[in-house]
Write an enzyme that holds these catalytic residues in place. Sequence first.
Site, short mmCIF file in Angstrom:
data_model
loop_
_atom_site.label_atom_id
_atom_site.label_comp_id
_atom_site.label_asym_id
_atom_site.label_seq_id
_atom_site.Cartn_x
_atom_site.Cartn_y
_atom_site.Cartn_z
N LYS A 175 0.86 -1.18 0.00
CA LYS A 175 0.00 0.00 0.00
C LYS A 175 0.90 1.24 0.00
O LYS A 175 1.45 1.64 1.02
CB LYS A 175 -0.92 0.01 1.23
CG LYS A 175 -2.01 1.05 1.10
CD LYS A 175 -2.00 1.94 2.23
CE LYS A 175 -2.03 3.32 2.43
NZ LYS A 175 -1.91 4.35 1.50
N GLU A 250 9.43 1.60 10.68
CA GLU A 250 10.48 2.60 10.39
C GLU A 250 9.81 3.96 10.47
O GLU A 250 9.04 4.32 9.57
CB GLU A 250 11.05 2.37 8.98
CG GLU A 250 11.76 1.06 8.80
CD GLU A 250 13.09 1.00 9.54
OE1 GLU A 250 13.50 2.00 10.17
OE2 GLU A 250 13.72 -0.07 9.51
N CYS A 284 13.61 10.82 6.48
CA CYS A 284 13.49 10.42 7.89
C CYS A 284 14.79 10.71 8.64
O CYS A 284 14.79 11.03 9.81
CB CYS A 284 13.15 8.95 7.98
SG CYS A 284 14.33 7.92 7.09
N GLU A 383 9.23 16.55 14.65
CA GLU A 383 9.74 16.32 13.29
C GLU A 383 8.98 17.23 12.32
O GLU A 383 7.76 17.17 12.24
CB GLU A 383 9.53 14.85 12.88
CG GLU A 383 10.14 14.54 11.53
CD GLU A 383 9.79 13.15 11.02
OE1 GLU A 383 8.62 12.75 11.11
OE2 GLU A 383 10.71 12.47 10.52
P1 NAD Z 1 2.22 8.68 7.29
O1 NAD Z 1 2.40 7.96 8.57
O2 NAD Z 1 1.21 9.76 7.23
O3 NAD Z 1 1.82 7.67 6.12
C1 NAD Z 1 2.63 6.56 5.79
C2 NAD Z 1 1.78 5.49 5.13
O4 NAD Z 1 0.89 4.95 6.10
C3 NAD Z 1 0.90 6.00 4.00
O5 NAD Z 1 0.83 5.01 3.00
C4 NAD Z 1 -0.45 6.20 4.68
O6 NAD Z 1 -1.54 6.14 3.80
C5 NAD Z 1 -0.45 5.03 5.65
N1 NAD Z 1 -1.28 5.19 6.85
C6 NAD Z 1 -1.56 6.32 7.53
N2 NAD Z 1 -2.30 6.04 8.62
C7 NAD Z 1 -2.48 4.69 8.63
C8 NAD Z 1 -3.14 3.79 9.52
N3 NAD Z 1 -3.78 4.21 10.62
N4 NAD Z 1 -3.11 2.46 9.24
C9 NAD Z 1 -2.46 2.01 8.16
N5 NAD Z 1 -1.82 2.82 7.27
C10 NAD Z 1 -1.82 4.15 7.51
O7 NAD Z 1 3.67 9.22 6.87
P2 NAD Z 1 4.07 10.08 5.59
O8 NAD Z 1 3.65 11.50 5.82
O9 NAD Z 1 3.64 9.39 4.36
O10 NAD Z 1 5.68 9.97 5.62
C11 NAD Z 1 6.49 10.79 6.39
C12 NAD Z 1 6.93 10.05 7.63
O11 NAD Z 1 7.62 8.85 7.28
C13 NAD Z 1 7.94 10.86 8.44
O12 NAD Z 1 7.62 10.76 9.80
C14 NAD Z 1 9.25 10.17 8.15
O13 NAD Z 1 10.24 10.35 9.12
C15 NAD Z 1 8.83 8.75 8.02
N6 NAD Z 1 9.85 7.98 7.29
C16 NAD Z 1 10.62 7.08 7.99
C17 NAD Z 1 11.63 6.37 7.33
C18 NAD Z 1 12.49 5.38 8.07
O14 NAD Z 1 13.11 4.56 7.42
N7 NAD Z 1 12.56 5.43 9.38
C19 NAD Z 1 11.84 6.58 5.96
C20 NAD Z 1 11.03 7.50 5.29
C21 NAD Z 1 10.03 8.19 5.96
#
Ligand code: NAD
Length: 493
Positions: A175, A250, A284, A383
């Site tokens: 997804k 992550e 991230c 963040e």
């Molecule tokens: P997000 O948490 O809003 O969304 C991530 C994914 O999760 C999307 O596909 C979203 O549709 C889905 N999602 C959201 N709520 C959900 C739920 N309740 N159940 C299941 N799926 C759900 O994050 P974002 O804005 O897309 O990405 C940015 C974040 O990702 C930042 O916090 C960044 O630090 C983190 N990130 C971490 C890493 C790592 O390796 N640690 C790498 C890249 C990004």
Amino acid sequence: MQQFENIIAGKRVGAASGKWIPSLDPFRNEDWCQIPDSDEADVDRAVQAAKAAFASAEWGGLTATARGALLRKFGDLVGVHAQRLAELEVRDNGKLMTEMLLQLRYIPQWFYYYAGLADKIEGGVLPIDKADHLVYTTWEPLGVVAAITAWNSPLLLLTWKLAPGLAAGNTFVVKPSEFASASTVAFAELFDEAGFPPGVVNVVCGTGPAVGEPLVRHRDVAKIAFTGSDNAGRLINRAAADDFKHTTLELGGKSPNIVFEDADLDAAAAGVASGIFAAGGQTCMAGSRLLLQRSVYEKFLDKICALATDIKLGDPMDPKTQMGPMANIAHYRKVLNCIADAEAEGARLALGGEAHHAAGEGLFVKPTIFRDVKNESQLAQREIFGPVLAVIPFDDESHALELANASNYGLGAGIWTTDIKRIFRLTKKLQAGTVWVNTYRALSFMAPFGGIKHSGLGRESGQEMMKAYLQPKTVWINNSDKTPENPFVMRLS
Ligand code: NAD
């Protein structure tokens, strides 16, 4: 407008509801494609396809060596299609073409590495302490894995899950983020071309609530491999607990880059600037807190401000561009709001602090630097995921360590120093999944990556991380003719 459909059981299909979600080109600030607005019905079809593929002779019955060969073929195809995949991701989330071409040419390495490990998953025969028993372990795949990814580096984040997970013999429902799904769909189409059986890798596009949540709750999903915010990660971990699903999370970061007075200050300035301004800070591992020793404070701040002032914002397709736009409107507004909050909190702006309109209609934010920031302030703790650097002064090593660790997050940390003893002390005591010394934002398929505290659970990449997609089974075979003297006690002797 271009359409990118779901992939379920090897077929391209729209959402059961027939609805679509538009996807924005953040450089032109206009919708450029659409993706299916899927829901629980699509999720269930995809999970059933993945479950059937897992049980099938075509995939479940494949030898590990044959799985490795398929992964190698897939890696080759990613290399062949690198330009097209890079262009899709640039269009969808505004990442730089120069960075995406590098990523796409490196991504095959993960598939080659885990392809090589596929047939080296070995159990063991135990020198067991019971007579007449043969006891051995095998490692088995988990089943259907839900891979849920963020928008900032869709293909890299997905690769970290698919390469070990497929090498281990699992099947997937992917997804991608609703803000950047196009490259994931095009990438997943290559599995068919590589010869993977239908249903091994499925993609369902849509929002977190409509697709992510039912996918996490689905009874036939064995593991959730998630990259995203700590807020969503927390909800996912709670939901996964209901069925005791495996998780790898992550999550976010607020990583410190620590610059000591004895560092090579020019190298450190380049490392700190790229740590926060590369990809517009939408990574991230962004080094969003600069911990700076007081004795070199003004001198180093001048260097960083000079470097940041020269950053060229513009068309992400232009090889001369150094920083692209924020990836979507909601995020663009969030970053500008965080800057406004920081100013309201009393933070002192040294550079930037506003939108940048000179590069066209795009969602640009100027490289922004706040000086004399208090580590306990919101600016230093939350963040932002944008080009915003919080500069925090420190007196000595123990003060730097205290500030670095005073964060809910623990993803990465950078140290800039020439003192080898200090390097030994700090690498041990810094609370972070990765510590970079005199470098930053370096990654490899063989180096585990991930965070501690609110930055997540588990790691990705590296040899041991195959185990995150496997579970052991212990087999006891009794070869004795004797009946146990007392069958009502445990067989401990
Ligand atoms: P997000 O948490 O809003 O969304 C991530 C994914 O999760 C999307 O596909 C979203 O549709 C889905 N999602 C959201 N709520 C959900 C739920 N309740 N159940 C299941 N799926 C759900 O994050 P974002 O804005 O897309 O990405 C940015 C974040 O990702 C930042 O916090 C960044 O630090 C983190 N990130 C971490 C890493 C790592 O390796 N640690 C790498 C890249 C990004």
